[in-house]
Design a protein around this motif. Structure first.
Motif, PDB file in Angstrom:
ATOM      1  N   GLU A  87      15.053  51.191  57.333  1.00 24.10           N
ATOM      2  CA  GLU A  87      15.726  50.641  58.513  1.00 24.10           C
ATOM      3  C   GLU A  87      17.245  50.848  58.475  1.00 24.10           C
ATOM      4  N   ASP A  88      17.769  51.347  57.368  1.00 24.46           N
ATOM      5  CA  ASP A  88      19.187  51.691  57.291  1.00 24.46           C
ATOM      6  C   ASP A  88      19.463  53.088  57.847  1.00 24.46           C
ATOM      7  N   THR A  89      18.418  53.815  58.194  1.00 25.29           N
ATOM      8  CA  THR A  89      18.572  55.151  58.743  1.00 25.29           C
ATOM      9  C   THR A  89      19.336  55.111  60.053  1.00 25.29           C
ATOM     10  N   ALA A  90      20.409  55.879  60.120  1.00 27.90           N
ATOM     11  CA  ALA A  90      21.269  55.882  61.308  1.00 27.90           C
ATOM     12  C   ALA A  90      22.400  56.875  61.090  1.00 27.90           C
ATOM     13  N   VAL A  91      23.157  57.111  62.146  1.00 32.37           N
ATOM     14  CA  VAL A  91      24.441  57.785  62.014  1.00 32.37           C
ATOM     15  C   VAL A  91      25.484  56.700  61.744  1.00 32.37           C
ATOM     16  N   TYR A  92      26.260  56.896  60.709  1.00 38.19           N
ATOM     17  CA  TYR A  92      27.267  55.912  60.302  1.00 38.19           C
ATOM     18  C   TYR A  92      28.650  56.399  60.736  1.00 38.19           C
ATOM     19  N   TYR A  93      29.388  55.492  61.377  1.00 39.31           N
ATOM     20  CA  TYR A  93      30.706  55.802  61.904  1.00 39.31           C
ATOM     21  C   TYR A  93      31.764  54.922  61.257  1.00 39.31           C
ATOM     22  N   CYS A  94      32.896  55.523  60.990  1.00 37.94           N
ATOM     23  CA  CYS A  94      34.068  54.811  60.525  1.00 37.94           C
ATOM     24  C   CYS A  94      34.977  54.556  61.721  1.00 37.94           C
ATOM     25  N   ALA A  95      35.660  53.404  61.717  1.00 39.97           N
ATOM     26  CA  ALA A  95      36.553  53.066  62.825  1.00 39.97           C
ATOM     27  C   ALA A  95      37.787  52.360  62.302  1.00 39.97           C
ATOM     28  N   ALA A  96      38.890  52.522  63.014  1.00 34.39           N
ATOM     29  CA  ALA A  96      40.148  51.889  62.635  1.00 34.39           C
ATOM     30  C   ALA A  96      40.781  51.234  63.853  1.00 34.39           C
ATOM     31  N   SER A  97      41.404  50.088  63.615  1.00 39.86           N
ATOM     32  CA  SER A  97      42.023  49.349  64.712  1.00 39.86           C
ATOM     33  C   SER A  97      43.534  49.306  64.546  1.00 39.86           C
ATOM     34  N   LEU A  98      44.240  49.308  65.673  1.00 36.01           N
ATOM     35  CA  LEU A  98      45.689  49.134  65.668  1.00 36.01           C
ATOM     36  C   LEU A  98      46.083  47.698  66.012  1.00 36.01           C
ATOM     37  N   THR A  99      45.111  46.844  66.233  1.00 32.92           N
ATOM     38  CA  THR A  99      45.393  45.469  66.637  1.00 32.92           C
ATOM     39  C   THR A  99      46.110  44.728  65.528  1.00 32.92           C
ATOM     40  N   ALA A 100      47.269  44.151  65.862  1.00 38.21           N
ATOM     41  CA  ALA A 100      48.068  43.451  64.857  1.00 38.21           C
ATOM     42  C   ALA A 100      47.430  42.117  64.469  1.00 38.21           C
ATOM     43  N   TYR A 101      46.971  41.381  65.470  1.00 39.46           N
ATOM     44  CA  TYR A 101      46.299  40.122  65.185  1.00 39.46           C
ATOM     45  C   TYR A 101      44.818  40.380  65.051  1.00 39.46           C
ATOM     46  N   TRP A 102      44.197  39.825  64.031  1.00 39.11           N
ATOM     47  CA  TRP A 102      42.782  40.099  63.791  1.00 39.11           C
ATOM     48  C   TRP A 102      42.060  38.816  63.429  1.00 39.11           C
ATOM     49  N   SER A 103      40.915  38.661  64.012  1.00 40.70           N
ATOM     50  CA  SER A 103      40.039  37.550  63.695  1.00 40.70           C
ATOM     51  C   SER A 103      38.707  38.126  63.255  1.00 40.70           C
ATOM     52  N   ARG A 104      37.981  37.384  62.448  1.00 39.97           N
ATOM     53  CA  ARG A 104      36.703  37.894  61.960  1.00 39.97           C
ATOM     54  C   ARG A 104      35.754  38.231  63.091  1.00 39.97           C
ATOM     55  N   SER A 105      35.845  37.539  64.181  1.00 40.31           N
ATOM     56  CA  SER A 105      34.962  37.829  65.310  1.00 40.31           C
ATOM     57  C   SER A 105      35.243  39.200  65.912  1.00 40.31           C
ATOM     58  N   TYR A 106      36.426  39.721  65.650  1.00 47.05           N
ATOM     59  CA  TYR A 106      36.801  41.023  66.214  1.00 47.05           C
ATOM     60  C   TYR A 106      36.014  42.165  65.575  1.00 47.05           C
ATOM     61  N   TYR A 107      35.561  41.985  64.345  1.00 45.49           N
ATOM     62  CA  TYR A 107      34.901  43.079  63.628  1.00 45.49           C
ATOM     63  C   TYR A 107      33.723  43.650  64.393  1.00 45.49           C
ATOM     64  N   TYR A 108      32.979  42.772  65.076  1.00 46.28           N
ATOM     65  CA  TYR A 108      31.715  43.188  65.667  1.00 46.28           C
ATOM     66  C   TYR A 108      31.850  44.082  66.888  1.00 46.28           C
ATOM     67  N   THR A 109      32.998  44.031  67.556  1.00 47.63           N
ATOM     68  CA  THR A 109      33.130  44.635  68.881  1.00 47.63           C
ATOM     69  C   THR A 109      33.754  46.013  68.796  1.00 47.63           C
ATOM     70  N   THR A 110      33.028  47.017  69.287  1.00 47.33           N
ATOM     71  CA  THR A 110      33.530  48.387  69.198  1.00 47.33           C
ATOM     72  C   THR A 110      34.835  48.562  69.967  1.00 47.33           C
TER      73      THR A 110
END
Length: 126
Positions: A87-110
């Motif tokens: 079930e781990d089979t997938a295409v895996y993507y790396c992403a980076a954010s420029l947002t200065a303020y970060w909350s843990r809830s932000y991680y989930y949202t593309t």
């Protein structure tokens, strides 16, 4: 020009391990949030793991099996994946954010990420 390039994907048997790398160029992301997402065929892209400074965060489905880490000297983020399951089979993507303020809830949202890699395929056979 900012680029994120993933590598390390492949075919592995269930129970095996892989380490994905995400090399960034064009700017440094040492103080920014970075994340790993994955997308299986017919499914939406989902959050896997993220980090910012020393804070790391994981989806429940991978907690205890996957580890995200960063090498600031090489501007690279890693995803160590152990005890892989089909079930781990997938295409895996790396992403980076420029947002200065970060909350843990932000991680989930593309939409909170500004840069994305091209993806690397991970296939786990049973």
């Amino acid at each position: 020009q900012v680029q994120l390039v993933e590598s390390g994907g492949g075919l592995v048997q269930a129970g095996g391990s892989l380490r994905l790398s995400c090399a960034a160029s064009g700017r440094t992301f040492s103080s920014n949030a970075m994340g790993w997402f994955r997308q299986a065929p017919g499914k939406e892209r989902e959050f896997v793991a993220g980090l910012r400074w020393s804070d790391t965060y994981y989806a429940d489905s991978v907690k205890g099996r996957f580890t995200i880490s960063r090498d600031n000297a090489n501007n690279t983020v890693y995803l160590q994946m152990n005890r892989l399951q089909p079930e781990d089979t997938a295409v895996y993507y790396c992403a980076a954010s420029l947002t200065a303020y970060w909350s843990r809830s932000y991680y989930y949202t593309t939409q909170n990420y500004d840069y994305w890699g091209q993806g690397t395929q991970v296939t786990v056979s049973s």
